[in-house]
Motif scaffolding. Sequence first.
Motif, PDB file in Angstrom:
ATOM      1  N   LEU A  80       0.761  -1.216  -0.009  1.00 10.07           N
ATOM      2  CA  LEU A  80       0.007  -0.087   0.072  1.00 10.07           C
ATOM      3  C   LEU A  80       0.797   1.327  -0.100  1.00 10.07           C
ATOM      4  O   LEU A  80       0.393   2.153  -0.576  1.00 10.07           O
ATOM      5  CB  LEU A  80      -0.914  -0.134   1.303  1.00 10.07           C
ATOM      6  CG  LEU A  80      -2.127  -0.999   1.283  1.00 10.07           C
ATOM      7  CD1 LEU A  80      -2.635  -1.278   2.576  1.00 10.07           C
ATOM      8  CD2 LEU A  80      -3.113  -0.714  -0.023  1.00 10.07           C
TER       9      LEU A  80
ATOM     10  N   SER B 113      -6.728   3.415   0.540  1.00 10.71           N
ATOM     11  CA  SER B 113      -5.333   2.840   0.899  1.00 10.71           C
ATOM     12  C   SER B 113      -4.634   3.269   2.287  1.00 10.71           C
ATOM     13  O   SER B 113      -4.071   2.715   2.762  1.00 10.71           O
ATOM     14  CB  SER B 113      -4.493   3.275  -0.255  1.00 10.71           C
ATOM     15  OG  SER B 113      -4.418   4.609  -0.618  1.00 10.71           O
TER      16      SER B 113
ATOM     17  N   LEU C 216      -6.481   1.318   5.053  1.00 11.44           N
ATOM     18  CA  LEU C 216      -5.846  -0.242   4.840  1.00 11.44           C
ATOM     19  C   LEU C 216      -4.494  -0.207   5.574  1.00 11.44           C
ATOM     20  O   LEU C 216      -4.152  -1.178   6.034  1.00 11.44           O
ATOM     21  CB  LEU C 216      -6.105  -0.804   3.574  1.00 11.44           C
ATOM     22  CG  LEU C 216      -7.419  -0.838   2.926  1.00 11.44           C
ATOM     23  CD1 LEU C 216      -7.395  -1.309   1.569  1.00 11.44           C
ATOM     24  CD2 LEU C 216      -8.003  -2.061   3.588  1.00 11.44           C
TER      25      LEU C 216
ATOM     26  N   TRP D 289      -4.661  -0.109   9.306  1.00 14.04           N
ATOM     27  CA  TRP D 289      -4.936  -1.403   9.843  1.00 14.04           C
ATOM     28  C   TRP D 289      -3.895  -2.284   9.719  1.00 14.04           C
ATOM     29  O   TRP D 289      -3.649  -2.895  10.738  1.00 14.04           O
ATOM     30  CB  TRP D 289      -6.366  -1.887   9.138  1.00 14.04           C
ATOM     31  CG  TRP D 289      -7.377  -1.190   9.532  1.00 14.04           C
ATOM     32  CD1 TRP D 289      -7.849  -0.369  10.701  1.00 14.04           C
ATOM     33  CD2 TRP D 289      -8.821  -1.256   8.559  1.00 14.04           C
ATOM     34  NE1 TRP D 289      -9.313   0.045  10.587  1.00 14.04           N
ATOM     35  CE2 TRP D 289      -9.597  -0.656   9.371  1.00 14.04           C
ATOM     36  CE3 TRP D 289      -8.930  -1.703   7.391  1.00 14.04           C
ATOM     37  CZ2 TRP D 289     -10.974  -0.057   8.845  1.00 14.04           C
ATOM     38  CZ3 TRP D 289     -10.282  -1.443   6.870  1.00 14.04           C
ATOM     39  CH2 TRP D 289     -11.289  -0.591   7.614  1.00 14.04           C
ATOM     40  N   CYS D 290      -3.159  -2.447   8.735  1.00 11.49           N
ATOM     41  CA  CYS D 290      -2.034  -3.506   8.615  1.00 11.49           C
ATOM     42  C   CYS D 290      -1.269  -3.201   9.729  1.00 11.49           C
ATOM     43  O   CYS D 290      -0.663  -4.011  10.136  1.00 11.49           O
ATOM     44  CB  CYS D 290      -1.639  -3.380   7.050  1.00 11.49           C
ATOM     45  SG  CYS D 290      -2.354  -4.036   5.686  1.00 11.49           S
TER      46      CYS D 290
END
Length: 230
Positions: free
Chosen positions: A30, A197, A200, A203-204
Motif C-alpha cells: 500500500l 489505501s 488499509l 489497519w495493517c
Amino acid sequence: MFQSLRNRIQLSLLIAGLIIAGGLWGFVELSEVARDSDPHAFDMRILLAFRTAGDPSDPIGPSWFEEAVRDITALGGAVVLIYFTAIVIIYLLLVRRWGLAVFAFVSIAGGQLLSSLLKLGIDRPRPELVSHLSQVHTMSFPSGHAMLSAVTYLTLGALLSRAMPNRAATLYVFCVAILTTLMVGMSRLYLGVHWPSDVLAGWCAGFAWATLCWLASQWLGRQDTAPDNI
C-alpha cells in the motif's frame, strides 16, 4: 494434556506470525500506492461511494448519521485513546502490576511514535477529491486513527484478556476491540479525510504492532507466573 497445551501455543504463535507477516506485506504494498503521484482508481471509487452522486460535498445518509460518524471517529482520536490508556495504566498501578503498566505505556506510546514516523516518511497529502467533514492537520498515509485505534484497543484487549474467566469473555473483548477499530477506519472514509489505501495501511500496521504487543504480553505473563529460581 501437556501435548495439547503445547500444540495450542504453537498454533497461536503461527497465527500471530501470519498476522504480522501479512500486515507488513500489506503495508509495503500500500505504501507503493501512496507514493504514486496520481490516486488509484479504487481509492477514488470507494471515496466517491460515500458521497451523493454528482455532489462530492454531500455525504450519503441523513444529517444525524453524519453526526454519529463524527462520534465514532472520535473513538480513534488522541484524547479518547489517551484517556482509555490512562484508565488502564492507573488501574494496573493500583493493583501493583508494575510490569504490565509499563508494558501498556511502552506499547501504545511506541505505536504512536511509529505512526508519526510513517506519516513523515511517506508524506502523502490528504485527498482533495471530496470535501473534508472533519478538521485534519497531519499527512494522510497511513491513517493515524485506523492504526492507533488498532494499537490501543487490541493492546488493551490483550491485557484485559488476562483477567477474563473463560474463552467466551476473551473472544468478546477482542471482537469489541476489532469492531471498534474497523468502525473508526470506515468513519475516516465517510468523512473524506483519508484515501481507502491510507486506512488499509493503518489497519495493517496497527494489527501487526498489536500482535507483536500480544506476543510480548504472553511472554510477560509467563514471566510473572514463573516460580523464582533459587
